[in-house]
Write a protein that holds these residues in place. Structure first.
Motif, PDB file in Angstrom:
ATOM      1  N   LEU A 126       0.777  -1.325  -0.064  1.00 40.54           N
ATOM      2  CA  LEU A 126       0.044  -0.119  -0.126  1.00 40.54           C
ATOM      3  C   LEU A 126       0.703   1.259  -0.158  1.00 40.54           C
ATOM      4  O   LEU A 126       0.551   2.311  -0.792  1.00 40.54           O
ATOM      5  CB  LEU A 126      -0.774   0.040   1.059  1.00 40.54           C
ATOM      6  CG  LEU A 126      -2.120  -1.031   1.004  1.00 40.54           C
ATOM      7  CD1 LEU A 126      -2.984  -0.956   2.563  1.00 40.54           C
ATOM      8  CD2 LEU A 126      -3.046  -0.520  -0.063  1.00 40.54           C
ATOM      9  N   TYR A 127       1.876   1.265   0.881  1.00 36.90           N
ATOM     10  CA  TYR A 127       2.655   2.459   0.746  1.00 36.90           C
ATOM     11  C   TYR A 127       3.281   2.707  -0.555  1.00 36.90           C
ATOM     12  O   TYR A 127       3.748   3.713  -1.165  1.00 36.90           O
ATOM     13  CB  TYR A 127       3.921   2.282   1.845  1.00 36.90           C
ATOM     14  CG  TYR A 127       4.813   3.451   2.317  1.00 36.90           C
ATOM     15  CD1 TYR A 127       4.456   4.450   2.842  1.00 36.90           C
ATOM     16  CD2 TYR A 127       6.156   3.498   1.590  1.00 36.90           C
ATOM     17  CE1 TYR A 127       5.086   5.660   3.115  1.00 36.90           C
ATOM     18  CE2 TYR A 127       6.908   4.763   1.833  1.00 36.90           C
ATOM     19  CZ  TYR A 127       6.253   5.826   2.414  1.00 36.90           C
ATOM     20  OH  TYR A 127       6.976   6.682   2.540  1.00 36.90           O
ATOM     21  N   ILE A 128       3.887   1.595  -1.246  1.00 39.46           N
ATOM     22  CA  ILE A 128       4.412   1.778  -2.415  1.00 39.46           C
ATOM     23  C   ILE A 128       3.458   2.166  -3.717  1.00 39.46           C
ATOM     24  O   ILE A 128       3.870   3.299  -4.169  1.00 39.46           O
ATOM     25  CB  ILE A 128       4.903   0.348  -3.058  1.00 39.46           C
ATOM     26  CG1 ILE A 128       6.137  -0.199  -2.182  1.00 39.46           C
ATOM     27  CG2 ILE A 128       5.312   0.281  -4.614  1.00 39.46           C
ATOM     28  CD1 ILE A 128       6.487  -1.735  -2.460  1.00 39.46           C
ATOM     29  N   VAL A 129       2.165   1.853  -3.637  1.00 36.95           N
ATOM     30  CA  VAL A 129       1.197   2.439  -4.317  1.00 36.95           C
ATOM     31  C   VAL A 129       0.960   4.012  -4.037  1.00 36.95           C
ATOM     32  O   VAL A 129       1.103   4.920  -5.023  1.00 36.95           O
ATOM     33  CB  VAL A 129      -0.013   1.669  -4.407  1.00 36.95           C
ATOM     34  CG1 VAL A 129      -0.989   2.476  -4.857  1.00 36.95           C
ATOM     35  CG2 VAL A 129       0.257   0.340  -4.671  1.00 36.95           C
ATOM     36  N   VAL A 130       1.037   4.255  -2.708  1.00 34.99           N
ATOM     37  CA  VAL A 130       0.977   5.647  -2.389  1.00 34.99           C
ATOM     38  C   VAL A 130       2.422   6.393  -2.839  1.00 34.99           C
ATOM     39  O   VAL A 130       2.115   7.726  -3.329  1.00 34.99           O
ATOM     40  CB  VAL A 130       0.508   5.868  -0.954  1.00 34.99           C
ATOM     41  CG1 VAL A 130       0.804   7.289  -0.385  1.00 34.99           C
ATOM     42  CG2 VAL A 130      -0.701   5.283  -0.480  1.00 34.99           C
ATOM     43  N   ALA A 131       3.262   6.019  -2.735  1.00 37.72           N
ATOM     44  CA  ALA A 131       4.288   6.645  -2.988  1.00 37.72           C
ATOM     45  C   ALA A 131       4.577   6.744  -4.673  1.00 37.72           C
ATOM     46  O   ALA A 131       4.976   7.844  -4.923  1.00 37.72           O
ATOM     47  CB  ALA A 131       5.799   5.864  -2.509  1.00 37.72           C
ATOM     48  N   VAL A 132       4.275   6.002  -5.322  1.00 36.69           N
ATOM     49  CA  VAL A 132       4.309   6.243  -6.691  1.00 36.69           C
ATOM     50  C   VAL A 132       3.210   7.131  -7.171  1.00 36.69           C
ATOM     51  O   VAL A 132       3.452   8.013  -8.133  1.00 36.69           O
ATOM     52  CB  VAL A 132       4.018   4.698  -7.535  1.00 36.69           C
ATOM     53  CG1 VAL A 132       3.564   4.891  -8.892  1.00 36.69           C
ATOM     54  CG2 VAL A 132       5.193   3.624  -7.315  1.00 36.69           C
ATOM     55  N   LYS A 133       1.960   6.987  -6.610  1.00 41.87           N
ATOM     56  CA  LYS A 133       1.031   8.022  -6.897  1.00 41.87           C
ATOM     57  C   LYS A 133       1.496   9.634  -6.537  1.00 41.87           C
ATOM     58  O   LYS A 133       1.148  10.286  -7.327  1.00 41.87           O
ATOM     59  CB  LYS A 133      -0.302   7.748  -6.205  1.00 41.87           C
ATOM     60  CG  LYS A 133      -1.021   6.382  -6.776  1.00 41.87           C
ATOM     61  CD  LYS A 133      -1.461   6.688  -8.005  1.00 41.87           C
ATOM     62  CE  LYS A 133      -2.318   5.311  -8.492  1.00 41.87           C
ATOM     63  NZ  LYS A 133      -2.832   5.806  -9.788  1.00 41.87           N
ATOM     64  N   ALA A 134       2.132   9.511  -5.388  1.00 39.02           N
ATOM     65  CA  ALA A 134       2.675  10.933  -4.895  1.00 39.02           C
ATOM     66  C   ALA A 134       3.656  11.568  -6.043  1.00 39.02           C
ATOM     67  O   ALA A 134       3.484  12.932  -6.435  1.00 39.02           O
ATOM     68  CB  ALA A 134       2.964  10.584  -3.572  1.00 39.02           C
ATOM     69  N   VAL A 135       4.437  10.650  -6.412  1.00 43.10           N
ATOM     70  CA  VAL A 135       5.440  11.126  -7.460  1.00 43.10           C
ATOM     71  C   VAL A 135       5.122  11.443  -8.877  1.00 43.10           C
ATOM     72  O   VAL A 135       5.427  12.303  -9.287  1.00 43.10           O
ATOM     73  CB  VAL A 135       6.808   9.992  -7.456  1.00 43.10           C
ATOM     74  CG1 VAL A 135       7.882  10.485  -8.463  1.00 43.10           C
ATOM     75  CG2 VAL A 135       7.516   9.836  -6.015  1.00 43.10           C
ATOM     76  N   SER A 136       4.075  10.537  -9.183  1.00 42.28           N
ATOM     77  CA  SER A 136       3.435  10.837 -10.590  1.00 42.28           C
ATOM     78  C   SER A 136       2.280  11.974 -10.565  1.00 42.28           C
ATOM     79  O   SER A 136       2.103  12.508 -11.847  1.00 42.28           O
ATOM     80  CB  SER A 136       2.630   9.475 -10.614  1.00 42.28           C
ATOM     81  OG  SER A 136       1.442   9.452 -10.067  1.00 42.28           O
ATOM     82  N   LEU A 137       2.307  12.748  -9.239  1.00 47.01           N
ATOM     83  CA  LEU A 137       1.634  13.905  -9.396  1.00 47.01           C
ATOM     84  C   LEU A 137       2.312  15.056  -9.979  1.00 47.01           C
ATOM     85  O   LEU A 137       1.655  16.189 -10.610  1.00 47.01           O
ATOM     86  CB  LEU A 137       1.016  14.292  -8.049  1.00 47.01           C
ATOM     87  CG  LEU A 137      -0.209  13.439  -7.235  1.00 47.01           C
ATOM     88  CD1 LEU A 137      -0.169  13.945  -5.911  1.00 47.01           C
ATOM     89  CD2 LEU A 137      -1.264  13.542  -8.400  1.00 47.01           C
ATOM     90  N   PHE A 138       3.455  14.893  -9.896  1.00 40.53           N
ATOM     91  CA  PHE A 138       4.545  16.307 -10.358  1.00 40.53           C
ATOM     92  C   PHE A 138       5.143  15.620 -11.899  1.00 40.53           C
ATOM     93  O   PHE A 138       5.117  14.440 -12.282  1.00 40.53           O
ATOM     94  CB  PHE A 138       5.577  15.987  -9.475  1.00 40.53           C
ATOM     95  CG  PHE A 138       5.251  16.635  -8.060  1.00 40.53           C
ATOM     96  CD1 PHE A 138       4.581  17.716  -7.659  1.00 40.53           C
ATOM     97  CD2 PHE A 138       5.223  15.676  -7.133  1.00 40.53           C
ATOM     98  CE1 PHE A 138       4.143  18.201  -6.480  1.00 40.53           C
ATOM     99  CE2 PHE A 138       4.653  16.036  -5.958  1.00 40.53           C
ATOM    100  CZ  PHE A 138       4.321  17.318  -5.497  1.00 40.53           C
ATOM    101  N   GLU A 139       5.598  16.713 -12.325  1.00 40.20           N
ATOM    102  CA  GLU A 139       6.078  16.121 -13.809  1.00 40.20           C
ATOM    103  C   GLU A 139       7.566  15.219 -13.389  1.00 40.20           C
ATOM    104  O   GLU A 139       8.065  15.539 -12.588  1.00 40.20           O
ATOM    105  CB  GLU A 139       6.686  17.555 -14.497  1.00 40.20           C
ATOM    106  CG  GLU A 139       7.266  17.435 -15.733  1.00 40.20           C
ATOM    107  CD  GLU A 139       7.416  18.523 -16.384  1.00 40.20           C
ATOM    108  OE1 GLU A 139       8.326  18.532 -17.349  1.00 40.20           O
ATOM    109  OE2 GLU A 139       6.825  19.626 -16.226  1.00 40.20           O
ATOM    110  N   ARG A 140       7.676  14.469 -14.414  1.00 40.41           N
ATOM    111  CA  ARG A 140       8.616  13.485 -14.058  1.00 40.41           C
ATOM    112  C   ARG A 140      10.044  13.951 -14.101  1.00 40.41           C
ATOM    113  O   ARG A 140      10.399  14.372 -15.016  1.00 40.41           O
ATOM    114  CB  ARG A 140       8.800  12.205 -15.299  1.00 40.41           C
ATOM    115  CG  ARG A 140       9.733  11.215 -14.864  1.00 40.41           C
ATOM    116  CD  ARG A 140       9.496   9.966 -15.442  1.00 40.41           C
ATOM    117  NE  ARG A 140      10.087   8.825 -15.098  1.00 40.41           N
ATOM    118  CZ  ARG A 140      10.339   7.660 -15.498  1.00 40.41           C
ATOM    119  NH1 ARG A 140       9.165   7.301 -16.362  1.00 40.41           N
ATOM    120  NH2 ARG A 140      11.014   6.685 -14.974  1.00 40.41           N
ATOM    121  N   PRO A 141      10.728  13.806 -12.887  1.00 42.77           N
ATOM    122  CA  PRO A 141      12.122  14.341 -12.806  1.00 42.77           C
ATOM    123  C   PRO A 141      13.146  13.596 -13.369  1.00 42.77           C
ATOM    124  O   PRO A 141      12.777  12.405 -13.936  1.00 42.77           O
ATOM    125  CB  PRO A 141      12.473  14.455 -11.336  1.00 42.77           C
ATOM    126  CG  PRO A 141      11.449  13.500 -10.592  1.00 42.77           C
ATOM    127  CD  PRO A 141      10.410  13.175 -11.775  1.00 42.77           C
TER     128      PRO A 141
END
Length: 78
Positions: free
Chosen positions: A22-37
């Protein structure tokens, strides 16, 4: 609040099997909210998030790999 060995062992299993995915899914979703660095910044963010999730659970995982301290010495299991 002191947790027993068996309780900590079960809780750690629950955290690893349910909480970590669940934490992995939340982390991926949080990072994907921004433009890919760049890949290095993204790697640094994921490594930092990987360390941060485990810090609150340090007391649960401590000593889980060791033998049960409350078990009898004759080697039989309950």
């Amino acid at each position: 609040m002191a947790l027993g060995y068996k309780t900590r062992r079960r809780l750690s299993l629950l955290i690893l099997l349910v909480g970590l995915p669940l934490y992995i899914v939340v982390a991926v979703k949080a990072v994907s909210l921004f433009e890919r660095p760049s890949i290095w910044v993204e790697l640094l963010v994921y490594v930092a998030l990987g360390v941060v999730w485990a810090l609150p659970f340090k007391f649960v995982f401590k000593g889980i790999g060791q033998a049960d301290p409350d078990a009898p010495e004759n080697g039989t299991r309950k």
